[in-house]
Design a protein around this motif. Sequence first.
Motif, PDB file in Angstrom:
ATOM      1  N   CYS A 125     -22.280  34.038  29.742  1.00 34.43           N
ATOM      2  CA  CYS A 125     -22.697  33.037  30.723  1.00 34.43           C
ATOM      3  C   CYS A 125     -24.167  33.110  31.065  1.00 34.43           C
ATOM      4  CB  CYS A 125     -21.872  33.180  32.009  1.00 34.43           C
ATOM      5  SG  CYS A 125     -20.170  32.699  31.760  1.00 34.43           S
ATOM      6  N   ASP A 126     -24.873  34.055  30.480  1.00 38.19           N
ATOM      7  CA  ASP A 126     -26.319  34.118  30.730  1.00 38.19           C
ATOM      8  C   ASP A 126     -26.999  34.629  29.463  1.00 38.19           C
ATOM      9  OD1 ASP A 126     -27.431  37.181  31.325  1.00 38.19           O
ATOM     10  OD2 ASP A 126     -25.257  36.913  31.547  1.00 38.19           O
ATOM     11  N   PRO A 127     -28.289  34.331  29.269  1.00 42.08           N
ATOM     12  CA  PRO A 127     -28.963  34.663  28.004  1.00 42.08           C
ATOM     13  C   PRO A 127     -29.048  36.169  27.726  1.00 42.08           C
ATOM     14  CG  PRO A 127     -30.288  33.141  29.314  1.00 42.08           C
ATOM     15  CD  PRO A 127     -29.177  33.594  30.183  1.00 42.08           C
ATOM     16  N   SER A 128     -28.962  36.999  28.758  1.00 37.71           N
ATOM     17  CA  SER A 128     -29.071  38.439  28.515  1.00 37.71           C
ATOM     18  C   SER A 128     -27.721  39.075  28.214  1.00 37.71           C
ATOM     19  CB  SER A 128     -29.687  39.135  29.735  1.00 37.71           C
ATOM     20  OG  SER A 128     -28.779  39.012  30.827  1.00 37.71           O
ATOM     21  N   GLY A 129     -26.674  38.271  28.211  1.00 35.27           N
ATOM     22  CA  GLY A 129     -25.353  38.819  27.888  1.00 35.27           C
ATOM     23  C   GLY A 129     -24.829  39.752  28.952  1.00 35.27           C
ATOM     24  N   SER A 130     -25.257  39.562  30.197  1.00 38.14           N
ATOM     25  CA  SER A 130     -24.800  40.431  31.280  1.00 38.14           C
ATOM     26  C   SER A 130     -23.584  39.875  31.996  1.00 38.14           C
ATOM     27  CB  SER A 130     -25.909  40.619  32.321  1.00 38.14           C
ATOM     28  OG  SER A 130     -27.111  40.916  31.682  1.00 38.14           O
ATOM     29  N   SER A 131     -23.174  38.716  31.618  1.00 39.82           N
ATOM     30  CA  SER A 131     -21.973  38.149  32.239  1.00 39.82           C
ATOM     31  C   SER A 131     -21.250  37.311  31.198  1.00 39.82           C
ATOM     32  CB  SER A 131     -22.338  37.285  33.444  1.00 39.82           C
ATOM     33  OG  SER A 131     -23.171  36.216  33.036  1.00 39.82           O
ATOM     34  N   PHE A 132     -19.924  37.250  31.340  1.00 41.19           N
ATOM     35  CA  PHE A 132     -19.157  36.432  30.412  1.00 41.19           C
ATOM     36  C   PHE A 132     -17.936  35.842  31.106  1.00 41.19           C
ATOM     37  CE2 PHE A 132     -15.651  39.408  29.580  1.00 41.19           C
ATOM     38  CZ  PHE A 132     -16.219  40.649  29.826  1.00 41.19           C
ATOM     39  N   ALA A 133     -17.379  34.801  30.489  1.00 38.60           N
ATOM     40  CA  ALA A 133     -16.201  34.126  31.029  1.00 38.60           C
ATOM     41  C   ALA A 133     -15.117  34.105  29.961  1.00 38.60           C
ATOM     42  CB  ALA A 133     -16.551  32.706  31.453  1.00 38.60           C
ATOM     43  N   VAL A 134     -13.878  34.099  30.418  1.00 39.97           N
ATOM     44  CA  VAL A 134     -12.733  34.213  29.515  1.00 39.97           C
ATOM     45  C   VAL A 134     -11.644  33.224  29.922  1.00 39.97           C
ATOM     46  CG1 VAL A 134     -10.798  35.767  28.992  1.00 39.97           C
ATOM     47  CG2 VAL A 134     -13.115  36.637  28.925  1.00 39.97           C
TER      48      VAL A 134
END
Lengths: 379, 334
Positions: free
Chosen positions: B311-320
């Motif tokens: 969910c952000d360009p640094s890959g520090s958050s994601f959604a499932v």
Amino acid sequence: MSLRTLPLLFLNLGGEMLYILDHRLRAQNIPGDKARKVLNDIISTMFNQKFIEELFKPQELYSKKALRTVYDRLAHASIMRLNQASMDKLYDLMTMAFKYQVLLCPRPKDVLLVTFNHLDAIKGFIQDSPAILHQVDETVRRLTETYGSLSAGEFQLIRQMLLVFFQDLHIRVSIFLKDRVQNSNGRFVLPVSGPVPWGTEVPGLIRMFNHKGEEVRTAEFKHGGSYVAAPKEGSFELYGDRVLKLGTNMYSVNRPVETHMSGASKNVASRTQDCIAPNPLAKEELNLLARLMGRMEIKKHSGTESGFRLNLFTTDEEEEQAALSRPEELSYEVINIQATQDQQRNEELARIMGEFEITDQPSQSASKGDDLLAMMDEL
Amino acid sequence: MFHRERSVPLRGSAAALCNNLSVLQLPVRNLTHFGVVHGPSAQLLSAAPEGVPLAQRQLHAKEGAGVSPPLITQVHWCVLPFRVLLVLTSHRGIQMYESDGSVMVYWHALDSGDAPLVQAVFARGIAASGHFICVGTWSGRVLVFDIPAKGPDIALSEELAGHQTPVTDIAAEPAQGRDCVADVVTADDSGLLCVWRSGPEFKLLTRIPGFGVPCSSVQLWQGAIAAGYGDGQVRLYEASTGTLHVQINAHARAVCALDLAPEVGKLLSAAEDTFVHIWKLSRSPESGYIEVEHCHGECVPDTQVCGARFCDPSGSSFAVTGYDLAEILRFSSM
């Protein structure tokens, strides 16, 4: 996506239905010869050659309510009767059981092993009837012919179609809750331990290769589950060790099987739309259904065999209560073929559906589909 | 390391499809768009940073003949140089909308003419490459659409023949200015990967054979292909040669989604085994081969995951998303 899903759906749901009926027939102390006759009649109707032929034709899946009509018919293929509430409960149990089996299949292809488990058990019910046994074996042969050479990708499509059919169904089943395969919110437990599917490696290994394809390094990572290698592959032959337990009979003699209606469906909006909103395509679906059911050969029963009513609940009061308290969104109302005491009427109905003849129902409508709908409404 | 953040509720549960989550990050407007397929409908919604849902819209597949409403197979935002389009694929064809889903700008009906009787037609696999949008089909053909900077004047530019089985996923990355660089990868149900160079005429550069299981999801990062398979493996290949460099026994069930945070080389893999794993991709300074390191694993209990995205360009958050789940689960390490 796949037009080959219906036979798998129908046969497995049918298998579960027979497990449940067998269990209830014994729980209700129905005399052995009557119980055997009921199972024989249902199995014989289910595996009738013309019916199986129609079933295996490539076609789209029916909706849950349309398919329910077929099982309603099937359950009444003999001297046994079921009230609406019991039929509802039966269908709930059947669908939740097969949903569980599809969801937990290690590989999409294993749904075929689940089907073989059901058919193996069905053969056990009719051991003393060689004619029906032959029909079932014929169906196994047809299954192997149709599905035996499908690719993993095609099985994945089939699995996805089956899961669409079962989407949003969260009825809690006491036998599942007790065995801890279902949570109290109606969702199934997906274990993260045990054997991996046949053909899958135990997670945790990273292998690195150079441009020549030689392995140059390995590394491990912590996967999070605790899996072990698969012992062996189940057999897809006519006879064999299926290895997989999914699809075998989980009802032993003394286990009561209840379903819980409260809080069953969290997502009412999508389910209601599926069950209650008028579906402009219902007519075409009915026509398909009629064609399928027209192939169902229901035996004529002589007057000497007395019918009986099977109750899926422990008492008549419980059954009545269940009928009154069933949530709106879980009603299968739209296509409603009432179980009647009149066996003659039922045979006529089967013939009518097969031949699209209207007898005593006044109808102004022009198309066959309209006639069928009208007929069903007037029952 | 990662903690659960507030979930975003969905009107309808997610269908058991692969790649069933699309995310459009709009950092400038402090918004994130999510797209999830329910079945005959798909839901688009936008949420504020804390996950508070702001607006939602439902899209349906265009009607046609058949017993039941046509099912949607995928919904995906395509970021092109001058615009963003939302593409929806179904059992009828391909629909393209303005990015908020408000206006349909293009409809392409699938030709079921030569489909064998037992196979239903459908489109599946969506990716943007430069000013093209590539969409896969049930027959294996990949349709390439030429997208103008604005307006509905979209045209079918080419039909790529490389696959014989239904396409599952397509990935693309900017060509990085060099010639003969692979910048599009297509995958199918047999596990075959086709590597292409985009252009007015796409050129097939190499084929990477399958091994009996579908390749459900594919990503492309700096000339390396990441592919997720039905047997739980994630494999990394050199795109230009097709050489296998890394084989990860990543999951115990079929991989259903892969995503990339290209700026940092992070790869996300999600599977039906309820796990999501994050990996760090890099190139070895000595050999130049693609390498991988495991960063983090997350279990989403009792959930057959069907979609996952950073969910952000640094890959520090994601959604499932998960089958039968009427919410988007969010995880963050920030």
